[in-house]
Design a protein around this motif. Structure first.
Motif, PDB file in Angstrom:
ATOM      1  N   SER A  48      -5.111  -2.982 -39.271  1.00 44.98           N
ATOM      2  CA  SER A  48      -3.942  -3.468 -38.525  1.00 44.98           C
ATOM      3  C   SER A  48      -4.361  -4.174 -37.242  1.00 44.98           C
ATOM      4  N   MET A  49      -5.274  -3.579 -36.503  1.00 44.50           N
ATOM      5  CA  MET A  49      -5.707  -4.175 -35.237  1.00 44.50           C
ATOM      6  C   MET A  49      -6.486  -5.472 -35.468  1.00 44.50           C
ATOM      7  N   THR A  51      -6.030  -7.587 -37.938  1.00 46.73           N
ATOM      8  CA  THR A  51      -5.044  -8.601 -38.290  1.00 46.73           C
ATOM      9  C   THR A  51      -4.262  -9.050 -37.067  1.00 46.73           C
ATOM     10  N   ALA A  52      -3.827  -8.104 -36.256  1.00 45.92           N
ATOM     11  CA  ALA A  52      -3.058  -8.443 -35.055  1.00 45.92           C
ATOM     12  C   ALA A  52      -3.904  -9.277 -34.095  1.00 45.92           C
ATOM     13  N   ASP A  53      -5.151  -8.895 -33.892  1.00 45.31           N
ATOM     14  CA  ASP A  53      -6.041  -9.638 -33.004  1.00 45.31           C
ATOM     15  C   ASP A  53      -6.242 -11.069 -33.499  1.00 45.31           C
ATOM     16  N   GLN A  55      -4.249 -12.841 -35.389  1.00 41.92           N
ATOM     17  CA  GLN A  55      -3.004 -13.608 -35.259  1.00 41.92           C
ATOM     18  C   GLN A  55      -2.736 -14.009 -33.810  1.00 41.92           C
ATOM     19  N   VAL A  56      -3.008 -13.120 -32.867  1.00 44.69           N
ATOM     20  CA  VAL A  56      -2.821 -13.452 -31.449  1.00 44.69           C
ATOM     21  C   VAL A  56      -3.747 -14.577 -31.043  1.00 44.69           C
ATOM     22  N   ILE A  86       0.860 -12.362 -26.467  1.00 40.74           N
ATOM     23  CA  ILE A  86       0.852 -10.895 -26.491  1.00 40.74           C
ATOM     24  C   ILE A  86       2.190 -10.346 -25.994  1.00 40.74           C
ATOM     25  N   ALA A  89       4.813 -10.919 -28.693  1.00 41.77           N
ATOM     26  CA  ALA A  89       4.609  -9.978 -29.806  1.00 41.77           C
ATOM     27  C   ALA A  89       5.038  -8.570 -29.416  1.00 41.77           C
ATOM     28  N   ALA A  93       7.971  -6.394 -31.141  1.00 48.69           N
ATOM     29  CA  ALA A  93       7.678  -5.059 -31.667  1.00 48.69           C
ATOM     30  C   ALA A  93       8.593  -3.996 -31.075  1.00 48.69           C
ATOM     31  N   VAL A 100       8.188  -2.191 -40.673  1.00 46.79           N
ATOM     32  CA  VAL A 100       7.062  -3.129 -40.717  1.00 46.79           C
ATOM     33  C   VAL A 100       7.281  -4.145 -41.828  1.00 46.79           C
TER      34      VAL A 100
END
Length: 110
Positions: A48-49, A51-53, A55-56, A86, A89, A93, A100
């Protein structure tokens, strides 16, 4: 796929209001030793982290490289764009849908 089908049968029978997003952690807790549950949870959080990183960073790079190319070489503009992405996002969230699955569907649709 087999794990998903199994959890639908295993957990839906006990609780019809079961949240399918919790299937893998709950299934691991029900059937595995604590060490393996920790390993599965660590893998879920790491994926998850990651993927999030990604995308950011891709979104902020798109802002400074494609949308506003005059800031292409400006270090501080890259940092401000990253901080802006950030914050956006985080707001989505906090105040967006709690599922999700719904968030991912909205992201793909937009």
């Amino acid at each position: 796929m087999i794990v998903g089908l199994y959890t639908r049968v295993y957990f839906k029978r006990a609780d019809p209001q079961f949240d399918g997003e919790l299937a893998l952690p709950l299934l691991a807790q029900a059937h595995l030793a604590p060490l393996w549950v920790g390993l599965i949870l660590a893998a879920l959080f790491a994926a998850s982290m990651s993927t999030a990183d990604s995308q950011v960073l891709a979104s902020s790079a798109s802002l400074t490289q494609d949308i506003q190319p005059r800031y292409r070489t400006n270090y501080w503009a890259s940092k401000v764009a990253t901080l802006g992405v950030i914050v956006c996002a985080m707001l989505i969230a906090l105040y967006g849908p709690k599922s999700v699955f719904v968030l991912a569907t909205l992201a793909w649709g937009l």
